[in-house]
Design a protein around this motif. Structure first.
Motif, mmCIF file in Angstrom:
data_model
loop_
_atom_site.group_PDB
_atom_site.id
_atom_site.type_symbol
_atom_site.label_atom_id
_atom_site.label_comp_id
_atom_site.label_asym_id
_atom_site.label_seq_id
_atom_site.Cartn_x
_atom_site.Cartn_y
_atom_site.Cartn_z
ATOM 1 N N THR A 25 -2.412 8.086 17.569
ATOM 2 C CA THR A 25 -2.885 8.280 16.197
ATOM 3 C C THR A 25 -2.240 7.278 15.247
ATOM 4 O O THR A 25 -2.914 6.707 14.384
ATOM 5 C CB THR A 25 -2.591 9.721 15.738
ATOM 6 N N VAL A 26 -0.948 7.047 15.413
ATOM 7 C CA VAL A 26 -0.244 6.066 14.574
ATOM 8 C C VAL A 26 -0.805 4.672 14.822
ATOM 9 O O VAL A 26 -1.034 3.897 13.886
ATOM 10 C CB VAL A 26 1.278 6.124 14.828
ATOM 11 N N ARG A 27 -1.043 4.332 16.086
ATOM 12 C CA ARG A 27 -1.603 3.027 16.429
ATOM 13 C C ARG A 27 -2.989 2.850 15.788
ATOM 14 O O ARG A 27 -3.299 1.822 15.200
ATOM 15 C CB ARG A 27 -1.685 2.879 17.945
ATOM 16 N N GLU A 28 -3.819 3.886 15.887
ATOM 17 C CA GLU A 28 -5.158 3.832 15.300
ATOM 18 C C GLU A 28 -5.088 3.691 13.776
ATOM 19 O O GLU A 28 -5.832 2.920 13.175
ATOM 20 C CB GLU A 28 -5.949 5.082 15.672
ATOM 21 N N ALA A 29 -4.159 4.417 13.156
ATOM 22 C CA ALA A 29 -3.995 4.315 11.700
ATOM 23 C C ALA A 29 -3.571 2.903 11.315
ATOM 24 O O ALA A 29 -4.053 2.355 10.321
ATOM 25 C CB ALA A 29 -2.968 5.331 11.214
ATOM 26 N N GLY A 30 -2.678 2.314 12.098
ATOM 27 C CA GLY A 30 -2.251 0.941 11.833
ATOM 28 C C GLY A 30 -3.410 -0.038 11.930
ATOM 29 O O GLY A 30 -3.557 -0.933 11.095
ATOM 30 N N GLU A 31 -4.250 0.149 12.947
ATOM 31 C CA GLU A 31 -5.413 -0.721 13.097
ATOM 32 C C GLU A 31 -6.373 -0.550 11.921
ATOM 33 O O GLU A 31 -6.938 -1.537 11.425
ATOM 34 C CB GLU A 31 -6.114 -0.423 14.418
ATOM 35 N N CYS A 32 -6.548 0.681 11.469
ATOM 36 C CA CYS A 32 -7.412 0.933 10.307
ATOM 37 C C CYS A 32 -6.850 0.257 9.057
ATOM 38 O O CYS A 32 -7.609 -0.301 8.257
ATOM 39 C CB CYS A 32 -7.579 2.426 10.070
ATOM 40 N N ASP A 35 -7.653 -3.365 9.262
ATOM 41 C CA ASP A 35 -9.065 -3.568 8.940
ATOM 42 C C ASP A 35 -9.293 -3.488 7.439
ATOM 43 O O ASP A 35 -10.022 -4.289 6.858
ATOM 44 C CB ASP A 35 -9.941 -2.534 9.649
ATOM 45 N N LEU A 36 -8.662 -2.504 6.800
ATOM 46 C CA LEU A 36 -8.796 -2.343 5.356
ATOM 47 C C LEU A 36 -8.219 -3.543 4.619
ATOM 48 O O LEU A 36 -8.841 -4.080 3.695
ATOM 49 C CB LEU A 36 -8.103 -1.061 4.902
ATOM 50 N N GLN A 37 -7.049 -3.997 5.050
ATOM 51 C CA GLN A 37 -6.436 -5.159 4.424
ATOM 52 C C GLN A 37 -7.344 -6.376 4.558
ATOM 53 O O GLN A 37 -7.541 -7.131 3.609
ATOM 54 C CB GLN A 37 -5.082 -5.449 5.066
ATOM 55 N N GLY A 38 -7.919 -6.563 5.728
ATOM 56 C CA GLY A 38 -8.843 -7.680 5.938
ATOM 57 C C GLY A 38 -10.065 -7.586 5.037
ATOM 58 O O GLY A 38 -10.517 -8.584 4.469
ATOM 59 N N ALA A 39 -10.604 -6.387 4.895
ATOM 60 C CA ALA A 39 -11.773 -6.192 4.040
ATOM 61 C C ALA A 39 -11.442 -6.486 2.581
ATOM 62 O O ALA A 39 -12.233 -7.122 1.866
ATOM 63 C CB ALA A 39 -12.294 -4.768 4.182
ATOM 64 N N VAL A 40 -10.278 -6.046 2.135
ATOM 65 C CA VAL A 40 -9.862 -6.308 0.756
ATOM 66 C C VAL A 40 -9.703 -7.813 0.532
ATOM 67 O O VAL A 40 -10.152 -8.363 -0.482
ATOM 68 C CB VAL A 40 -8.555 -5.554 0.417
ATOM 69 N N GLU A 41 -9.097 -8.499 1.503
ATOM 70 C CA GLU A 41 -8.930 -9.953 1.372
ATOM 71 C C GLU A 41 -10.282 -10.653 1.338
ATOM 72 O O GLU A 41 -10.470 -11.596 0.569
ATOM 73 C CB GLU A 41 -8.070 -10.502 2.524
ATOM 74 N N MET A 42 -11.221 -10.207 2.161
ATOM 75 C CA MET A 42 -12.557 -10.815 2.155
ATOM 76 C C MET A 42 -13.235 -10.619 0.795
ATOM 77 O O MET A 42 -13.889 -11.535 0.290
ATOM 78 C CB MET A 42 -13.425 -10.222 3.267
ATOM 79 N N LEU A 43 -13.056 -9.451 0.207
ATOM 80 C CA LEU A 43 -13.631 -9.219 -1.121
ATOM 81 C C LEU A 43 -12.999 -10.141 -2.164
ATOM 82 O O LEU A 43 -13.692 -10.711 -3.006
ATOM 83 C CB LEU A 43 -13.446 -7.761 -1.539
ATOM 84 N N LYS A 44 -11.695 -10.290 -2.088
ATOM 85 C CA LYS A 44 -11.011 -11.182 -3.035
ATOM 86 C C LYS A 44 -11.509 -12.604 -2.882
ATOM 87 O O LYS A 44 -11.779 -13.298 -3.867
ATOM 88 C CB LYS A 44 -9.495 -11.151 -2.804
ATOM 89 N N LEU A 45 -11.616 -13.064 -1.646
ATOM 90 C CA LEU A 45 -12.037 -14.437 -1.397
ATOM 91 C C LEU A 45 -13.492 -14.663 -1.789
ATOM 92 O O LEU A 45 -13.858 -15.740 -2.244
ATOM 93 C CB LEU A 45 -11.814 -14.802 0.073
#
Length: 70
Positions: A25-32, A35-45
């Protein structure tokens, strides 16, 4: 620390299964979160194309420098 002393009931197998479930569960949360960080960066860019080009340029320069220093 003996974690088993903290648990009132349950077998060692149940404890190990719970730890494995928690780890997954911790591993899955980390992956999520990644993913969220990547999505936020894509929006910024997407809203700042000049910044995106600067990041790309600096990234390529960093990679070139790393490759040359081997």
């Amino acid at each position: 620390m003996d974690v088993r002393k903290l648990i009132d009931s349950g077998s060692e197998q149940e404890l190990e299964a719970a730890i494995r479930t928690l780890a997954a569960t911790v591993r899955e949360a980390g992956e999520c979160m990644l993913d969220l960080q990547g999505a936020v960066e894509m929006l910024k860019l997407a809203h700042e194309p000049a910044f995106a080009r600067a990041v790309q340029r600096d990234t390529l320069a960093c990679i070139r420098k790393a490759m040359l220093s081997r």
